[in-house]
Motif scaffolding. Sequence first.
Motif, PDB file in Angstrom:
ATOM      1  N   LYS A  64      32.134  36.176  33.004  1.00  0.00           N
ATOM      2  CA  LYS A  64      33.294  36.918  32.519  1.00  0.00           C
ATOM      3  C   LYS A  64      34.145  37.272  33.736  1.00  0.00           C
ATOM      4  CE  LYS A  64      34.573  41.188  30.191  1.00  0.00           C
ATOM      5  NZ  LYS A  64      34.066  42.474  29.688  1.00  0.00           N
ATOM      6  N   PRO A  65      35.412  36.849  33.761  1.00  0.00           N
ATOM      7  CA  PRO A  65      36.268  37.192  34.902  1.00  0.00           C
ATOM      8  C   PRO A  65      36.340  38.707  35.085  1.00  0.00           C
ATOM      9  CG  PRO A  65      37.333  35.569  33.510  1.00  0.00           C
ATOM     10  CD  PRO A  65      36.108  36.029  32.780  1.00  0.00           C
ATOM     11  N   TYR A  66      36.206  39.160  36.320  1.00  0.00           N
ATOM     12  CA  TYR A  66      36.228  40.592  36.602  1.00  0.00           C
ATOM     13  C   TYR A  66      37.441  40.971  37.444  1.00  0.00           C
ATOM     14  CZ  TYR A  66      34.717  45.220  38.125  1.00  0.00           C
ATOM     15  OH  TYR A  66      34.667  46.567  38.387  1.00  0.00           O
ATOM     16  N   LYS A  67      37.627  40.294  38.583  1.00  0.00           N
ATOM     17  CA  LYS A  67      38.756  40.628  39.434  1.00  0.00           C
ATOM     18  C   LYS A  67      39.081  39.468  40.372  1.00  0.00           C
ATOM     19  CE  LYS A  67      40.607  44.400  42.119  1.00  0.00           C
ATOM     20  NZ  LYS A  67      40.377  45.730  42.649  1.00  0.00           N
ATOM     21  N   LYS A  68      40.385  39.209  40.546  1.00  0.00           N
ATOM     22  CA  LYS A  68      40.847  38.206  41.508  1.00  0.00           C
ATOM     23  C   LYS A  68      41.465  38.932  42.703  1.00  0.00           C
ATOM     24  CE  LYS A  68      41.662  34.345  38.447  1.00  0.00           C
ATOM     25  NZ  LYS A  68      42.513  33.221  38.137  1.00  0.00           N
ATOM     26  N   ASN A  69      41.536  38.234  43.819  1.00  0.00           N
ATOM     27  CA  ASN A  69      42.112  38.777  45.066  1.00  0.00           C
ATOM     28  C   ASN A  69      41.434  40.062  45.515  1.00  0.00           C
ATOM     29  OD1 ASN A  69      44.057  36.716  45.371  1.00  0.00           O
ATOM     30  ND2 ASN A  69      45.366  37.719  43.869  1.00  0.00           N
ATOM     31  N   ALA A  70      40.137  40.164  45.282  1.00  0.00           N
ATOM     32  CA  ALA A  70      39.383  41.337  45.725  1.00  0.00           C
ATOM     33  C   ALA A  70      38.968  41.131  47.180  1.00  0.00           C
ATOM     34  CB  ALA A  70      38.152  41.525  44.851  1.00  0.00           C
ATOM     35  N   HIS A  71      38.898  42.202  47.934  1.00  0.00           N
ATOM     36  CA  HIS A  71      38.461  42.128  49.329  1.00  0.00           C
ATOM     37  C   HIS A  71      36.966  42.412  49.388  1.00  0.00           C
ATOM     38  CE1 HIS A  71      42.473  42.627  51.660  1.00  0.00           C
ATOM     39  NE2 HIS A  71      42.627  41.870  50.592  1.00  0.00           N
ATOM     40  N   ALA A  72      36.244  41.509  50.056  1.00  0.00           N
ATOM     41  CA  ALA A  72      34.797  41.680  50.220  1.00  0.00           C
ATOM     42  C   ALA A  72      34.462  41.674  51.707  1.00  0.00           C
ATOM     43  CB  ALA A  72      34.047  40.565  49.517  1.00  0.00           C
ATOM     44  N   SER A  73      33.526  42.525  52.079  1.00  0.00           N
ATOM     45  CA  SER A  73      33.042  42.577  53.457  1.00  0.00           C
ATOM     46  C   SER A  73      31.521  42.478  53.394  1.00  0.00           C
ATOM     47  CB  SER A  73      33.476  43.884  54.120  1.00  0.00           C
ATOM     48  OG  SER A  73      33.033  44.989  53.364  1.00  0.00           O
ATOM     49  N   TYR A  74      30.864  42.675  54.531  1.00  0.00           N
ATOM     50  CA  TYR A  74      29.395  42.654  54.498  1.00  0.00           C
ATOM     51  C   TYR A  74      28.828  43.879  55.175  1.00  0.00           C
ATOM     52  CZ  TYR A  74      29.345  40.804  59.314  1.00  0.00           C
ATOM     53  OH  TYR A  74      29.504  40.626  60.660  1.00  0.00           O
ATOM     54  N   TYR A  75      27.598  44.225  54.764  1.00  0.00           N
ATOM     55  CA  TYR A  75      26.883  45.388  55.279  1.00  0.00           C
ATOM     56  C   TYR A  75      26.658  45.270  56.777  1.00  0.00           C
ATOM     57  CZ  TYR A  75      24.810  47.122  50.847  1.00  0.00           C
ATOM     58  OH  TYR A  75      24.559  47.653  49.625  1.00  0.00           O
ATOM     59  N   ALA A  76      26.676  46.390  57.437  1.00  0.00           N
ATOM     60  CA  ALA A  76      26.283  46.421  58.842  1.00  0.00           C
ATOM     61  C   ALA A  76      24.770  46.213  58.935  1.00  0.00           C
ATOM     62  CB  ALA A  76      26.659  47.761  59.472  1.00  0.00           C
ATOM     63  N   GLU A  77      24.340  45.618  60.015  1.00  0.00           N
ATOM     64  CA  GLU A  77      22.913  45.327  60.197  1.00  0.00           C
ATOM     65  C   GLU A  77      22.059  46.593  60.288  1.00  0.00           C
ATOM     66  OE1 GLU A  77      23.123  42.806  63.623  1.00  0.00           O
ATOM     67  OE2 GLU A  77      23.730  41.080  62.429  1.00  0.00           O
ATOM     68  N   LYS A  78      22.691  47.732  60.596  1.00  0.00           N
ATOM     69  CA  LYS A  78      21.906  48.973  60.728  1.00  0.00           C
ATOM     70  C   LYS A  78      21.294  49.427  59.403  1.00  0.00           C
ATOM     71  CE  LYS A  78      25.655  52.326  60.143  1.00  0.00           C
ATOM     72  NZ  LYS A  78      26.420  53.397  60.765  1.00  0.00           N
ATOM     73  N   PHE A  79      21.786  48.908  58.267  1.00  0.00           N
ATOM     74  CA  PHE A  79      21.250  49.286  56.961  1.00  0.00           C
ATOM     75  C   PHE A  79      20.029  48.454  56.569  1.00  0.00           C
ATOM     76  CE2 PHE A  79      25.752  50.560  56.649  1.00  0.00           C
ATOM     77  CZ  PHE A  79      25.557  51.912  56.463  1.00  0.00           C
ATOM     78  N   HIS A  80      19.732  47.380  57.309  1.00  0.00           N
ATOM     79  CA  HIS A  80      18.593  46.513  57.001  1.00  0.00           C
ATOM     80  C   HIS A  80      17.297  47.323  57.024  1.00  0.00           C
ATOM     81  CE1 HIS A  80      16.316  42.822  56.683  1.00  0.00           C
ATOM     82  NE2 HIS A  80      15.591  43.173  57.729  1.00  0.00           N
ATOM     83  N   GLY A  81      16.547  47.251  55.917  1.00  0.00           N
ATOM     84  CA  GLY A  81      15.275  47.974  55.819  1.00  0.00           C
ATOM     85  C   GLY A  81      15.390  49.374  55.247  1.00  0.00           C
ATOM     86  N   ARG A  82      16.609  49.848  55.036  1.00  0.00           N
ATOM     87  CA  ARG A  82      16.794  51.188  54.448  1.00  0.00           C
ATOM     88  C   ARG A  82      16.829  51.102  52.935  1.00  0.00           C
ATOM     89  NH1 ARG A  82      21.412  54.266  58.042  1.00  0.00           N
ATOM     90  NH2 ARG A  82      20.417  54.027  60.065  1.00  0.00           N
ATOM     91  N   LYS A  83      16.572  52.234  52.287  1.00  0.00           N
ATOM     92  CA  LYS A  83      16.590  52.311  50.833  1.00  0.00           C
ATOM     93  C   LYS A  83      18.039  52.322  50.341  1.00  0.00           C
ATOM     94  CE  LYS A  83      13.295  54.597  48.703  1.00  0.00           C
ATOM     95  NZ  LYS A  83      12.497  55.674  48.073  1.00  0.00           N
ATOM     96  N   THR A  84      18.317  51.558  49.260  1.00  0.00           N
ATOM     97  CA  THR A  84      19.648  51.537  48.658  1.00  0.00           C
ATOM     98  C   THR A  84      19.735  52.599  47.563  1.00  0.00           C
ATOM     99  OG1 THR A  84      19.003  49.928  46.979  1.00  0.00           O
ATOM    100  CG2 THR A  84      19.846  49.046  49.065  1.00  0.00           C
ATOM    101  N   ALA A  85      20.908  52.752  46.988  1.00  0.00           N
ATOM    102  CA  ALA A  85      21.103  53.729  45.921  1.00  0.00           C
ATOM    103  C   ALA A  85      20.259  53.407  44.686  1.00  0.00           C
ATOM    104  CB  ALA A  85      22.579  53.801  45.541  1.00  0.00           C
ATOM    105  N   SER A  86      19.918  52.138  44.502  1.00  0.00           N
ATOM    106  CA  SER A  86      19.091  51.752  43.347  1.00  0.00           C
ATOM    107  C   SER A  86      17.604  51.993  43.597  1.00  0.00           C
ATOM    108  CB  SER A  86      19.299  50.273  43.020  1.00  0.00           C
ATOM    109  OG  SER A  86      18.792  49.459  44.060  1.00  0.00           O
TER     110      SER A  86
END
Length: 163
Positions: A64-86
């Motif tokens: 299902k189309p959600y959004k076009k022309n959205a800006h995406a970035s990537y996580y900083a490496e410092k978050f690797h191994g940390r707990k996410t909000a989920s």
Amino acid sequence: MKIRNSKLLLLIIVLIGTSIFAQSILVGKKESKAVSKDSVKKIMLSEKETTTIDSTIVNNSKYKPYKKNAHASYYAEKFHGRKTASGKIFDMYKLTAAHKTLPFGTKMKVTNESNGKSVIVEITDRGPFVRGRELDLSKKAFFTIASSAGAGYIKVTLEILQK
């Protein structure tokens, strides 16, 4: 002479086509290509294509189309191994993403608008917390679709995988 060469060429084409058809019958419809754990693999089962993401099978045909022309970035490496909000542990080598409002566990197809490459990710965290950004991808997901290694963000099209 031209007619004879044309008939010979036609005969060769027919023989090659017959050979390819016979090979496809011998191989059968069930085919599996294994790839390393936690990576994407394609499986052809009775002419229906599916994708496996971290042991979860999803159908490739319903987005299902959600959004076009959205800006995406990537996580900083410092978050690797940390707990996410989920509650899951963030692994920058998995195909995951953070979104501000989509439910955890949502599968999303992210397509780079500049080169057409796409990846399917699972929403496991909240963010990004930078104005104008729609999605934070894991490092693996980002560089799977990025045009260059020096890119910090890309314009993408987002599609939600329907259940």
